[in-house]
Design an enzyme around this catalytic site. Structure first.
Site, mmCIF file in Angstrom:
data_model
loop_
_atom_site.group_PDB
_atom_site.id
_atom_site.type_symbol
_atom_site.label_atom_id
_atom_site.label_comp_id
_atom_site.label_asym_id
_atom_site.label_seq_id
_atom_site.Cartn_x
_atom_site.Cartn_y
_atom_site.Cartn_z
ATOM 1 N N PRO A 9 0.857 -1.202 0.000
ATOM 2 C CA PRO A 9 0.000 0.000 0.000
ATOM 3 C C PRO A 9 0.884 1.241 0.000
ATOM 4 O O PRO A 9 1.830 1.317 0.786
ATOM 5 C CB PRO A 9 -0.767 -0.119 1.336
ATOM 6 C CG PRO A 9 0.039 -1.040 2.185
ATOM 7 C CD PRO A 9 0.820 -1.928 1.263
ATOM 8 N N MET A 10 0.614 2.181 -0.889
ATOM 9 C CA MET A 10 1.409 3.414 -0.931
ATOM 10 C C MET A 10 0.495 4.600 -1.195
ATOM 11 O O MET A 10 -0.154 4.676 -2.253
ATOM 12 C CB MET A 10 2.485 3.320 -2.029
ATOM 13 C CG MET A 10 3.649 2.422 -1.667
ATOM 14 S SD MET A 10 4.860 2.252 -2.992
ATOM 15 C CE MET A 10 4.024 1.139 -4.095
ATOM 16 N N GLN A 62 -6.566 -1.208 2.963
ATOM 17 C CA GLN A 62 -5.788 -0.911 4.163
ATOM 18 C C GLN A 62 -6.426 0.245 4.908
ATOM 19 O O GLN A 62 -6.768 1.277 4.319
ATOM 20 C CB GLN A 62 -4.340 -0.554 3.866
ATOM 21 C CG GLN A 62 -3.582 -0.506 5.198
ATOM 22 C CD GLN A 62 -2.200 0.081 5.119
ATOM 23 O OE1 GLN A 62 -2.026 1.219 4.681
ATOM 24 N NE2 GLN A 62 -1.221 -0.676 5.558
ATOM 25 N N CYS A 92 2.937 3.056 9.844
ATOM 26 C CA CYS A 92 3.211 4.391 9.320
ATOM 27 C C CYS A 92 3.663 5.321 10.453
ATOM 28 O O CYS A 92 2.978 5.458 11.465
ATOM 29 C CB CYS A 92 1.964 4.970 8.635
ATOM 30 S SG CYS A 92 2.264 6.626 8.010
ATOM 31 N N LYS A 131 -0.174 -4.941 9.109
ATOM 32 C CA LYS A 131 1.127 -4.567 8.524
ATOM 33 C C LYS A 131 1.850 -3.716 9.550
ATOM 34 O O LYS A 131 1.340 -2.663 9.968
ATOM 35 C CB LYS A 131 0.918 -3.783 7.228
ATOM 36 C CG LYS A 131 2.211 -3.351 6.552
ATOM 37 C CD LYS A 131 1.929 -2.810 5.154
ATOM 38 C CE LYS A 131 3.178 -2.381 4.411
ATOM 39 N NZ LYS A 131 3.687 -1.062 4.827
ATOM 40 N N ASN A 203 8.676 -7.539 4.038
ATOM 41 C CA ASN A 203 8.622 -6.307 3.235
ATOM 42 C C ASN A 203 9.833 -5.430 3.561
ATOM 43 O O ASN A 203 10.337 -5.448 4.673
ATOM 44 C CB ASN A 203 7.306 -5.554 3.542
ATOM 45 C CG ASN A 203 7.296 -4.130 3.005
ATOM 46 O OD1 ASN A 203 7.219 -3.157 3.778
ATOM 47 N ND2 ASN A 203 7.368 -3.973 1.707
ATOM 48 N N GLY A 204 10.265 -4.652 2.543
ATOM 49 C CA GLY A 204 11.326 -3.661 2.744
ATOM 50 C C GLY A 204 12.553 -3.923 1.883
ATOM 51 O O GLY A 204 13.227 -4.948 2.053
ATOM 52 N N GLY A 225 7.127 -2.483 -2.606
ATOM 53 C CA GLY A 225 6.513 -1.177 -2.845
ATOM 54 C C GLY A 225 7.213 -0.408 -3.937
ATOM 55 O O GLY A 225 6.873 -0.483 -5.119
ATOM 56 N N ARG A 226 8.269 0.316 -3.548
ATOM 57 C CA ARG A 226 8.897 1.273 -4.455
ATOM 58 C C ARG A 226 9.435 0.641 -5.728
ATOM 59 O O ARG A 226 9.318 1.220 -6.810
ATOM 60 C CB ARG A 226 10.008 2.030 -3.711
ATOM 61 C CG ARG A 226 9.440 3.000 -2.687
ATOM 62 C CD ARG A 226 10.496 3.453 -1.702
ATOM 63 N NE ARG A 226 10.888 2.383 -0.792
ATOM 64 C CZ ARG A 226 11.781 2.515 0.170
ATOM 65 N NH1 ARG A 226 12.384 3.666 0.340
ATOM 66 N NH2 ARG A 226 12.066 1.496 0.966
#
Ligand code: FMN
Length: 328
Positions: A9-10, A62, A92, A131, A203-204, A225-226
């Site tokens: 999710p972004m 989310q 976040c 998350k 993740n990451g 994500g990115r």
């Protein structure tokens, strides 16, 4: 539900148009919405905030919040609208999010989080997932994280997405919080080994199929994500290497399909750039990708929902040889 690979999710990125675009490239990844605050979902323009196209599924909503009544209401709404999963954001670190008591600061409140999860689980029949980060501030401790997870498990959560770096709640910008705290995949692996019955998604910083394969030897899934937002065609490599998909669309076929969607959406009042801005990275790494980016930035700002602009954008794809010419 298959969560072998999911797109993270972004905010300002994974809106419904981006998800439609990504789904044209990959049928097998799981998609997540941007974070939606419970209050917006309950009191905002619900159609605008929560609607999606059936093609995007499987899709998770989310949500950000810490009021159990609100969270359980949103979980029910998500189920009724056809979402396949509801995910609570516990990772976040932004100031605004902390002020509203959601996101990473909730790692300090395991009891409150479990109560929220319990209410959500009781109010819907879709999976409730979490998350989170592996720690916060000075706390990067296996026992703390494991106990937090065990409490959420007791409340009915079986799937955990772990961003393998801690959150610094004061002093770092959200962007710094995505880069400065060190990645610690070992902590995620240890959680999986300690809790083999739980679905653990890592993740990451993941950006190569080799890395995905390595993580999948231990974890149930990876979330990216990115690397996907910046290079959406990376999904084709994921389809080939991870899901053994043989017939993947070319970039041009993807845009041709997207154009049909664009035509439909523009008639409904959507602006061209709201869709096309997500395609800026489509030619990432290709010779001449600058031409594509320049063409988009010159043409997609049509304010008048002028469909001819969209047609124009297409010409550069149809003349793809030109796109792939080296720039002088
Ligand atoms: C622009 C941007 C917006 C983000 N918005 C959210 C969000 O709404 N909810 C969330 O849980 N994480 C959000 N994140 C964090 C990502 O989901 C992910 O955990 C993080 O980027 C690390 O994964 P990556 O290294 O593969 O990008 C955001 C990240 C970026 C770069």
């Amino acid at each position: 539900m298959k969560r072998t690979v999911s797109v993270a999710p972004m905010m300002d990125c994974t809106d419904r148009h981006d998800r439609f675009f990504l789904r044209l490239i990959s049928k097998n990844v799981m998609l997540y919405s941007e974070m939606v605050a419970t209050k917006s979902a309950l009191h905002g323009d619900r159609k605008k905030i929560l609607s999606f196209s059936q093609e995007e599924k499987p899709l998770a909503l989310q949500v950000g919040g810490s009021d159990k009544k609100e969270l359980s209401e949103v979980a029910k709404i998500a189920e009724d609208m056809g979402y396949d999963e509801i995910n609570i954001n516990l990772g976040c670190p932004s100031k605004k999010v902390q002020k509203n008591m959601f996101g990473a600061c909730l790692m300090k409140e395991p009891d409150l989080v479990s109560e929220c999860i319990n209410e959500m689980v009781n109010s819907c029949n879709i999976p409730v997932t979490a998350k989170t980060r592996i720690g916060f501030d000075d706390t990067e401790d296996f026992n703390y994280l494991n106990n937090f997870i065990l409490k959420m498990k007791k409340a009915g959560c079986k799937t955990f997405i772990l961003h393998a770096r801690k959150a610094i709640l004061k002093g770092l910008t959200p962007k710094q919080n995505l880069n400065i705290p060190k990645l610690n995949y070992e902590m995620v692996y240890k959680i999986k080994k300690e809790n083999p019955d739980l679905e653990i998604i890592v993740n990451g910083g993941i950006s190569k199929t080799e890395e995905i394969k390595k993580h999948l030897k231990i974890c149930n899934g990876v979330m990216i994500g990115r690397a996907i937002y910046q290079n959406p065609y990376f999904l084709t490599e994921i389809e080939k290497e991870i899901f053994n998909t043989k017939d993947n669309p070319t970039r041009e076929q993807i845009v041709e399909e997207l154009l049909k969607y664009l035509e439909k959406e523009v008639k409904l009042g959507t602006k061209v750039n709201h869709i096309m801005r997500h395609t800026v990275g489509l030619y990432h790494g290709q010779v001449g990708s600058k031409n594509w980016k320049r063409y988009l930035s010159d043409n997609m700002m049509a304010r008048d929902s002028d469909f001819q602009k969209a047609k124009h954008i297409m010409t550069i794809v149809q003349n793809n040889e030109k796109v792939n010419q080296p720039t002088a």
